[in-house]
Design a protein around this motif. Sequence first.
Motif, mmCIF file in Angstrom:
data_model
loop_
_atom_site.group_PDB
_atom_site.id
_atom_site.type_symbol
_atom_site.label_atom_id
_atom_site.label_comp_id
_atom_site.label_asym_id
_atom_site.label_seq_id
_atom_site.Cartn_x
_atom_site.Cartn_y
_atom_site.Cartn_z
ATOM 1 N N UNK A 27 0.856 -1.190 0.000
ATOM 2 C CA UNK A 27 0.000 0.000 0.000
ATOM 3 C C UNK A 27 0.889 1.236 0.000
ATOM 4 N N UNK A 28 0.262 2.421 -0.030
ATOM 5 C CA UNK A 28 1.031 3.665 0.012
ATOM 6 C C UNK A 28 1.890 3.765 1.257
ATOM 7 N N UNK A 29 1.416 3.162 2.335
ATOM 8 C CA UNK A 29 2.170 3.173 3.588
ATOM 9 C C UNK A 29 3.078 1.977 3.731
ATOM 10 N N UNK A 30 3.333 1.259 2.629
ATOM 11 C CA UNK A 30 4.237 0.100 2.579
ATOM 12 C C UNK A 30 3.694 -1.127 3.318
ATOM 13 N N UNK A 31 2.402 -1.145 3.595
ATOM 14 C CA UNK A 31 1.791 -2.322 4.218
ATOM 15 C C UNK A 31 1.641 -3.426 3.177
ATOM 16 N N UNK A 32 2.034 -4.647 3.562
ATOM 17 C CA UNK A 32 1.862 -5.782 2.649
ATOM 18 C C UNK A 32 0.373 -6.062 2.457
ATOM 19 N N UNK A 33 -0.003 -6.267 1.189
ATOM 20 C CA UNK A 33 -1.387 -6.617 0.876
ATOM 21 C C UNK A 33 -1.391 -7.833 -0.045
ATOM 22 N N UNK A 34 -2.140 -8.853 0.357
ATOM 23 C CA UNK A 34 -2.181 -10.117 -0.367
ATOM 24 C C UNK A 34 -3.500 -10.256 -1.134
ATOM 25 N N UNK A 35 -3.409 -10.845 -2.319
ATOM 26 C CA UNK A 35 -4.592 -11.062 -3.154
ATOM 27 C C UNK A 35 -5.126 -12.487 -2.941
ATOM 28 N N UNK A 36 -6.281 -12.762 -3.533
ATOM 29 C CA UNK A 36 -6.837 -14.114 -3.470
ATOM 30 C C UNK A 36 -5.910 -15.111 -4.163
ATOM 31 N N UNK A 37 -5.239 -14.660 -5.229
ATOM 32 C CA UNK A 37 -4.287 -15.535 -5.918
ATOM 33 C C UNK A 37 -3.089 -15.843 -5.020
ATOM 34 N N UNK A 38 -2.644 -14.838 -4.251
ATOM 35 C CA UNK A 38 -1.559 -15.071 -3.288
ATOM 36 C C UNK A 38 -1.976 -16.104 -2.251
ATOM 37 N N UNK A 39 -3.221 -16.022 -1.805
ATOM 38 C CA UNK A 39 -3.734 -16.969 -0.805
ATOM 39 C C UNK A 39 -3.722 -18.388 -1.383
ATOM 40 N N UNK A 40 -4.162 -18.539 -2.624
ATOM 41 C CA UNK A 40 -4.152 -19.851 -3.279
ATOM 42 C C UNK A 40 -2.722 -20.382 -3.381
ATOM 43 N N UNK A 41 -1.805 -19.487 -3.713
ATOM 44 C CA UNK A 41 -0.395 -19.884 -3.841
ATOM 45 C C UNK A 41 0.175 -20.331 -2.490
ATOM 46 N N UNK A 42 -0.156 -19.588 -1.438
ATOM 47 C CA UNK A 42 0.316 -19.940 -0.103
ATOM 48 C C UNK A 42 -0.260 -21.275 0.357
ATOM 49 N N UNK A 43 -1.505 -21.540 0.034
ATOM 50 C CA UNK A 43 -2.104 -22.829 0.398
ATOM 51 C C UNK A 43 -1.416 -23.981 -0.327
#
Length: 231
Positions: free
Chosen positions: A38-54
């Motif tokens: 994000x603009x404040x450098x917070x990590x943001x994960x997508x649904x595709x990232x979640x699938x990849x992590x699983x």
Amino acid sequence: MDKDRPVYVISVAAELVEMHPQTLRLYERKGLIKPKRSGGKTRLYSERDIERLREIRRLTQELGVNLAGVEEIMRLRSELEALQARFEREVERLKQEIGVRFEALDRPALPAPGETEKPSPKDRPVYVISVAAELVEMHPQTLRLYERKGLIKPKRSGGKTRLYSERDIERLREIRRLTQELGVNLAGVEEIMRLRSELEALQARFEREVARLRLLLLEGGTLAEEGSMGA
């Protein structure tokens, strides 16, 4: 929902995939996952990232694959997805270029039914198991184990003697690299070799289909020239 839209902060993503946030940070350092910021450098994960992590969790926890193996598997999957997308784009482009003028689009992809592609010299079974084992610096029993696991499929002579091809030797050397140099277990090796086979098959299909469509395009251009000459 757009699967690529970054919406989950790391604490939520970690909870969704049942991992510790530090594990997600480790996977990011290893290049296995690349969350947006994000603009404040917070990590943001997508649904595709979640699938990849699983999927990473399945490979590591259920199959016991180490991170080197996971990295290889995820890289091959990315290559497979990219090739599939490229295949679909190129085929669609060629079909649009050909247009609806040719019913020949319904022709089967090359080679035609009943025809077989010329076998590669690399597939010729020539090495008995003792020679193959020496070439790849393995014990013959190891080759038998890999055969039982379905990682290698040597041909058989009339007398049921195992015969290995140059392609088998290349495959065995790659298995040795994965197991001995990268420490990948056999479950991981099996997944890697399966993905490589899929990638090779898709590449061959891609090349045949594109060749077929380009031939149709060439035939269309010839017909158009003949029509203009006859006018």
